[in-house]
Write a protein that holds these residues in place. Structure first.
Motif, short mmCIF file in Angstrom:
data_model
loop_
_atom_site.label_atom_id
_atom_site.label_comp_id
_atom_site.label_asym_id
_atom_site.label_seq_id
_atom_site.Cartn_x
_atom_site.Cartn_y
_atom_site.Cartn_z
N ALA A 1 0.86 -1.19 0.00
CA ALA A 1 0.00 0.00 0.00
C ALA A 1 0.89 1.23 0.00
CB ALA A 1 -0.93 0.02 1.21
N ILE A 2 0.35 2.33 -0.46
CA ILE A 2 1.08 3.60 -0.51
C ILE A 2 0.15 4.71 -0.07
CG2 ILE A 2 0.58 4.06 -2.95
CD1 ILE A 2 4.01 4.73 -2.13
N GLN A 3 0.69 5.67 0.65
CA GLN A 3 -0.04 6.90 0.96
C GLN A 3 0.90 8.06 0.66
OE1 GLN A 3 -2.68 7.72 4.36
NE2 GLN A 3 -1.23 9.36 4.87
N LEU A 4 0.39 9.03 -0.10
CA LEU A 4 1.20 10.17 -0.52
C LEU A 4 0.42 11.46 -0.28
CD1 LEU A 4 2.28 8.62 -3.93
CD2 LEU A 4 3.58 8.59 -1.79
N GLY A 5 1.11 12.49 0.16
CA GLY A 5 0.45 13.77 0.39
C GLY A 5 1.37 14.91 0.01
N GLY A 6 0.81 16.09 -0.02
CA GLY A 6 1.64 17.25 -0.34
C GLY A 6 0.90 18.55 -0.25
N LYS A 7 1.65 19.60 -0.42
CA LYS A 7 1.27 21.01 -0.41
C LYS A 7 1.03 21.54 1.00
CE LYS A 7 -0.20 21.85 -5.11
NZ LYS A 7 -0.51 20.63 -5.81
N TRP A 8 0.10 20.99 1.76
CA TRP A 8 -0.21 21.61 3.05
C TRP A 8 0.90 21.39 4.07
CZ3 TRP A 8 -1.47 19.62 7.96
CH2 TRP A 8 -1.54 18.23 8.06
N ALA B 1 4.17 7.37 2.89
CA ALA B 1 4.61 6.09 3.43
C ALA B 1 4.33 4.98 2.43
CB ALA B 1 3.90 5.80 4.74
N LEU B 2 5.12 3.94 2.54
CA LEU B 2 4.98 2.72 1.76
C LEU B 2 4.79 1.59 2.76
CD1 LEU B 2 5.33 1.14 -0.96
CD2 LEU B 2 7.79 1.08 -0.44
N PHE B 3 3.83 0.72 2.51
CA PHE B 3 3.55 -0.41 3.38
C PHE B 3 3.79 -1.68 2.58
CE2 PHE B 3 0.77 -3.32 5.76
CZ PHE B 3 1.14 -3.01 7.06
N VAL B 4 4.73 -2.51 3.05
CA VAL B 4 5.08 -3.73 2.31
C VAL B 4 5.16 -4.90 3.28
CG1 VAL B 4 6.78 -4.84 0.80
CG2 VAL B 4 6.48 -2.37 0.69
N ASP B 5 4.37 -5.92 3.00
CA ASP B 5 4.40 -7.16 3.78
C ASP B 5 4.39 -6.91 5.29
OD1 ASP B 5 4.42 -8.66 1.44
OD2 ASP B 5 6.61 -8.58 1.30
N ARG C 1 5.11 -4.16 6.97
CA ARG C 1 6.07 -3.18 7.49
C ARG C 1 5.83 -1.82 6.86
NH1 ARG C 1 12.06 -1.97 6.70
NH2 ARG C 1 12.39 -0.59 8.47
N LEU C 2 5.82 -0.79 7.69
CA LEU C 2 5.65 0.59 7.24
C LEU C 2 7.01 1.23 7.00
CD1 LEU C 2 3.53 2.87 6.82
CD2 LEU C 2 4.01 3.55 9.17
N HIS C 3 7.18 1.85 5.83
CA HIS C 3 8.41 2.54 5.46
C HIS C 3 8.06 4.01 5.31
CE1 HIS C 3 10.45 -1.30 4.36
NE2 HIS C 3 9.19 -1.66 4.14
N LYS C 4 8.54 4.84 6.21
CA LYS C 4 8.25 6.28 6.17
C LYS C 4 9.06 6.93 5.05
CE LYS C 4 7.02 10.38 7.69
NZ LYS C 4 5.97 10.99 6.92
N ILE C 5 8.38 7.75 4.24
CA ILE C 5 9.04 8.51 3.18
C ILE C 5 8.98 9.97 3.59
CG2 ILE C 5 9.01 9.14 0.74
CD1 ILE C 5 7.66 6.38 0.21
N GLY C 6 10.08 10.50 4.08
CA GLY C 6 10.10 11.84 4.65
C GLY C 6 10.29 12.96 3.65
N ARG D 1 12.41 9.12 -3.47
CA ARG D 1 12.05 7.71 -3.23
C ARG D 1 10.71 7.32 -3.84
NH1 ARG D 1 12.63 6.63 3.00
NH2 ARG D 1 11.79 4.63 2.30
N VAL D 2 10.15 8.19 -4.67
CA VAL D 2 8.85 7.89 -5.28
C VAL D 2 8.91 8.26 -6.76
CG1 VAL D 2 6.38 8.43 -5.31
CG2 VAL D 2 7.60 8.31 -3.13
N GLU D 3 8.55 7.30 -7.60
CA GLU D 3 8.41 7.50 -9.05
C GLU D 3 7.07 6.88 -9.43
OE1 GLU D 3 11.78 5.55 -10.73
OE2 GLU D 3 13.22 6.96 -9.84
N ALA D 4 5.98 7.61 -9.15
CA ALA D 4 4.64 7.05 -9.33
C ALA D 4 3.87 7.78 -10.42
CB ALA D 4 3.86 7.12 -8.02
#
Length: 143
Positions: A34-41, A51-55, A57-62, A84-87
């Motif tokens: 799973a992935i959650q992405l945000g921005g601007k505010w 953040a990226l969620f894999v198997d 485990r949560l991986h924070k993308i700062g 760290r994101v190319e979506a």
């Protein structure tokens, strides 16, 4: 769908909000990812919602992310990128809402679709996002 493949996001506003604010938000999920992405505010605050969620485990993308999309055609692909994101997000449906009450107003374009691309886990491994189903939005608020 099994419990292990089920994901949810929580929208929990916090802090003091400015009178006028714009944000982007996206999330997608699929088996084991799973992935959650945000921005601007959050730009310039040192805080992100990415953040990226894999198997399990949560991986924070700062990193702050760049969002590119066509405000004249919301169903064209969106690009969401950072170190760290190319979506890419490929919408198949748009839900638009608009309210104008003088000094108070809102305009939200929320699109539903599929992700492609990749995101980097904390250990440096690139995880494919192809086929994740989810949504991406732009919201503009005056309150």
């Amino acid at each position: 769908m099994s419990e292990e493949d089920s994901f949810a996001v929580l929208d929990h506003g916090r802090g003091k909000w400015p009178y006028s604010v714009t944000w982007n938000w996206a999330a997608g999920s699929g088996p084991g990812r799973a992935i959650q992405l945000g921005g601007k505010w959050t730009d310039g605050t040192g805080v992100t919602e990415n953040a990226l969620f894999v198997d399990g485990r949560l991986h924070k993308i700062g990193d702050e992310l760049e969002w590119a999309y066509d405000r004249a055609d919301w169903l064209r692909p969106w690009r969401i990128t950072g170190p760290r994101v190319e979506a890419e997000f490929h919408p198949f449906h748009e839900k638009a809402a608009r309210t104008e009450l003088g000094v108070v107003g809102n305009e939200t374009h929320q699109c539903f679709g599929h992700f492609s691309g990749r995101a980097q886990a904390d250990d440096g491994a690139w995880i494919g996002l192809d086929g994740l189903t989810g949504w991406a939005e732009e919201a503009r608020n005056r309150w």
